[in-house]
Design an enzyme around this catalytic site. Structure first.
Site, PDB file in Angstrom:
ATOM      1  N   ASP A 154       0.877  -1.161   0.000  1.00 40.56           N
ATOM      2  CA  ASP A 154       0.000   0.000   0.000  1.00 40.56           C
ATOM      3  C   ASP A 154       0.922   1.220   0.000  1.00 40.56           C
ATOM      4  O   ASP A 154       2.112   1.132   0.293  1.00 40.56           O
ATOM      5  CB  ASP A 154      -0.971  -0.011   1.191  1.00 40.56           C
TER       6      ASP A 154
HETATM    7  C1  NOJ Z   1      -4.022   3.911  -0.118  1.00 40.57           C
HETATM    8  C2  NOJ Z   1      -5.199   2.975  -0.141  1.00 40.57           C
HETATM    9  O1  NOJ Z   1      -5.259   2.276   1.086  1.00 40.57           O
HETATM   10  C3  NOJ Z   1      -5.180   1.998  -1.296  1.00 40.57           C
HETATM   11  O2  NOJ Z   1      -6.366   1.278  -1.310  1.00 40.57           O
HETATM   12  C4  NOJ Z   1      -4.963   2.723  -2.587  1.00 40.57           C
HETATM   13  O3  NOJ Z   1      -5.001   1.832  -3.672  1.00 40.57           O
HETATM   14  C5  NOJ Z   1      -3.631   3.468  -2.523  1.00 40.57           C
HETATM   15  N1  NOJ Z   1      -3.664   4.405  -1.418  1.00 40.57           N
HETATM   16  C6  NOJ Z   1      -3.308   4.232  -3.790  1.00 40.57           C
HETATM   17  O4  NOJ Z   1      -4.131   5.333  -3.916  1.00 40.57           O
END
Ligand code: NOJ
Length: 675
Positions: A233
């Protein structure tokens, strides 16, 4: 074969080239190796449609007109359809649009379990139940990947809250983890074939998920034999050596110091000093190249995609229609009959509010979004006088543009409550009075559309309780005093409290964020052009205190969060301890009636079958759900099979399920009548 070829390509790369491929070189892509024709890997959010384009190194929308897209219903809406075919169709739209926008990896689906109704990202998630979650995720992923685009099932694992999400350490019994929180990931990989998986922000057993030996090495690679790509993430990596030696393949983050990411220059230094072996980098790169081969990124045989087609919009409409859940229709006030309507009053900000542009990374720059007000107006046409008053107001209408840049602050997320300022309270009082006096007038129908918005349902934010915000309880209650027959429609990503007015209400419709055609779908249901067939994919408690995460376990906890409720998540708890929910898991009414009979359980063959008949005058659909109990389990029952059945009036169908050898058949009659 693929891996042999991938290995050969890896062998041709320099250390710098390899390192470039395993970390973000822009906010949503890695570096390619132009000299060998290896392109960068381009990723995009998210589960409700392909997100807008950002500058490579700043969270600033480029602002072009070419990144408007099909806005799909949220994960919860899809799950409320209980329709695997629609899950496949929706995935296919997402995959085709991702290709159309030139993406390689779509950061979806989000399959975390709805452990508490208060989690801000619940709208993205499918259900509180692992089986239903997996049954939605598998066809959805297959749909995406048909288009030579990788799904990225997320967030692995036990990412069930936003408060302190970057650091919170989940304390959970391993058996519970394996039975409730991991099955959807397992199925997404094995049956769905997800080419990539995203590691979560939080910690489990004191290790960050994106560098966890237990989750990534032991479970994912060794036990499950996963050979796909593990992506972090954004900002979830915390240590160069640990991340390099774990089975994480790509580090992504929200900052633009790309060369300083843990798996960038710092990793190169560790290789040079011998603290990390180059071999572990080779393994990561080989998996990334294998992914590129799987997606036909290197052989010129890749499918092309497209976006914003009428067919895609049709799919969003079909999903939205089937996602709407009829919760109450005591006096059969619904559907409304167009011929009886001359003057209609619509009340509530959600009738006139769009939801695509918020919620965090699941935001979408929608080509359009039909609001409930627009849907009702376009269906009723010029001969019906349609009046609208907001009744309440929420303030903020757009998500802060740079929220993601700041998303690593405050532990990644907070718990927030809506505290109205003095001025706002005054304004709410004025709007309420205006609505109540308007509702007293001579309308043929009054329709209230309220609920939540991305002010509550959003990444980085959990709710403090299940109460409706902005004085809606008082408003609804006063409105019902003057219009007992008011149709109530609530929109949200997870359950809300209804105690204040539910006994006075006779018609209640629930709608998750239902995509660009949501308003049309709602009008179809309210006006009887579509017979509702959605069923709740989660328990609607009377208050969050009835939810096991709150009364047995902890939510949101502090630095640690104890999942002390164990296996008793959602209906598993409510059923066992006789907690009467407002509306149970699987609940949802129809405008017709169904009868279930001729139940046959064959213990030797492990089969269960029954007949289901539409005994009413309207075509409709229902879901036959089968719950199992296991000898070795204290749980009352767990969902084990389901089938959505469509029946014409008077039509009868036989439904059969084959069970696992350790399962004992049992049956529940919900929303159906027995003879
Ligand atoms: C954080 C989020 O938790 C995730 O779901 C997302 O894909 C990424 N950021 C990228 O934006």
């Amino acid at each position: 074969m693929i891996f042999k070829k991938a290995k050969e390509i890896t062998n041709k790369l320099t250390l710098d080239e390899k390192i470039g491929m395993i970390h973000g070189a822009e906010l949503f892509q890695t570096a390619g190796v132009p000299r060998l024709g290896i392109p960068p890997l381009k990723m995009s959010d998210g589960p409700r449609g392909i997100r807008q384009e950002f500058l490579p190194d700043r969270w600033e929308n480029i602002g072009n007109s070419d990144d408007y897209v099909t806005y799909l219903p949220s994960g919860s809406a899809l799950a409320a359809t209980w329709n695997r075919e629609l899950a496949e169709k929706m995935g296919s739209v997402l995959g085709e649009e991702a290709r159309g926008r030139g993406k390689d990896v779509i950061l979806a689906p989000s399959v975390n379990i709805k452990r508490s109704p208060l989690c801000g990202r619940n709208f993205e998630y499918f259900s509180e139940d692992p089986y239903l979650t997996a049954e939605m995720a598998v066809p959805y992923i297959r749909g995406i990947q048909k288009w030579d685009v990788a799904a990225c099932v997320k967030h692995f694992a036990a990412n069930n809250q936003e408060t302190e999400r970057l650091w919170v350490d989940v304390e959970i019994d391993e058996e519970v983890l394996r039975n409730i929180y991991l099955p959807a990931f397992y199925e997404a990989i094995h049956r769905g074939g997800s080419y990539t998986i995203m590691g979560a922000y939080n910690q489990i057993y004191g290790e960050h998920c994106c560098q966890s030996d237990f989750l990534l090495n032991q479970i994912l690679r060794k036990e499950w034999g996963y050979d796909g790509v593990v992506i972090s993430d954004w900002g979830a990596v915390h240590d160069t050596v640990k991340a390099a030696n774990s089975q994480l393949d790509i580090e992504m983050s929200v900052t633009n110091d790309f060369d300083d990411y843990f798996m960038a220059n710092p990793l190169k230094k560790k290789v040079e000093t011998g603290e990390v072996q180059e071999k572990v980098i080779d393994e990561k790169v080989t998996r990334i190249i294998a992914l590129m081969l799987r997606l036909h990124m290197l052989d010129g045989k890749r499918k092309s995609g497209t976006y914003n087609t009428p067919e895609h919009r049709q799919v969003t409409l079909e999903v939205a229609r089937e996602s709407i859940v009829l919760l109450k229709n005591e006096k059969n006030l619904l559907p409304l009959h167009k011929d009886n309507l001359h003057k209609v009053l619509v009340i509530g900000e959600n009738a006139n509010r769009i939801h695509s542009c918020g919620g965090g990374s699941a935001e979408v720059k929608a080509l359009y979004e039909i609001t409930p007000l627009m849907g009702l107006k376009t269906h009723l046409g010029g001969n019906v006088q349609m009046d609208y008053v907001p009744g309440y107001c929420s303030g903020k209408k757009v998500q802060d543009a740079n929220w993601q840049e700041a998303s690593l602050e405050n532990g990644g997320g907070i718990t927030s409550s809506v505290i109205e300022k003095k001025e706002a309270v005054k304004e709410l009082g004025r709007l309420r009075k205006e609505a109540v006096s308007q509702a007293k007038k001579n309308y043929d129908a009054v329709i209230y559309v309220g609920g939540l918005s991305f002010d509550q349902d959003s990444e980085g934010n959990d709710r403090i309780d299940m109460k409706l915000p902005h004085g809606q309880d008082k408003l609804i209650s006063e409105l019902l005093d003057v219009r007992q027959d008011m149709i109530i429609v609530l929109i949200g990503g997870s359950a809300v409290e209804m105690n204040h007015w539910i006994d006075k209400a006779s018609s209640l419709v629930w709608m998750y964020y239902a995509g660009m055609e949501g308003g049309n779908a709602l009008a179809d249901v309210v006006l009887g052009r579509v017979n509702p067939s959605g069923k709740l994919p989660e328990t609607f408690y009377k208050t969050h205190k009835d939810c096991s995460a709150h009364c047995l376990g902890e939510f949101p906890g502090g630095k640690k969060v104890g999942y002390k409720e164990g296996m008793y998540v959602g209906y598993r708890y409510a059923d066992k301890y006789n907690i009467e929910p407002q509306f149970p898991f699987g609940y949802g009414l129809s405008y017709t009636n169904f009868m279930l009979d001729k139940i046959e359980i064959n213990d030797t063959e492990h089969t269960f079958s029954c007949s289901i008949t539409n005994t009413g005058n309207l075509a409709g659909a229902t879901v036959v759900m089968l719950y199992k109990s296991r000898e070795d389990s204290e749980l009352e029952k767990e969902l084990t099979r389901f089938e959505k059945i469509y029946l014409e009036p008077g039509e009868r169908k036989r439904v059969s399920f084959t069970l696992g050898t350790d399962e004992r058949a049992d049956y529940e009659v919900r929303g159906l009548s027995e003879p």
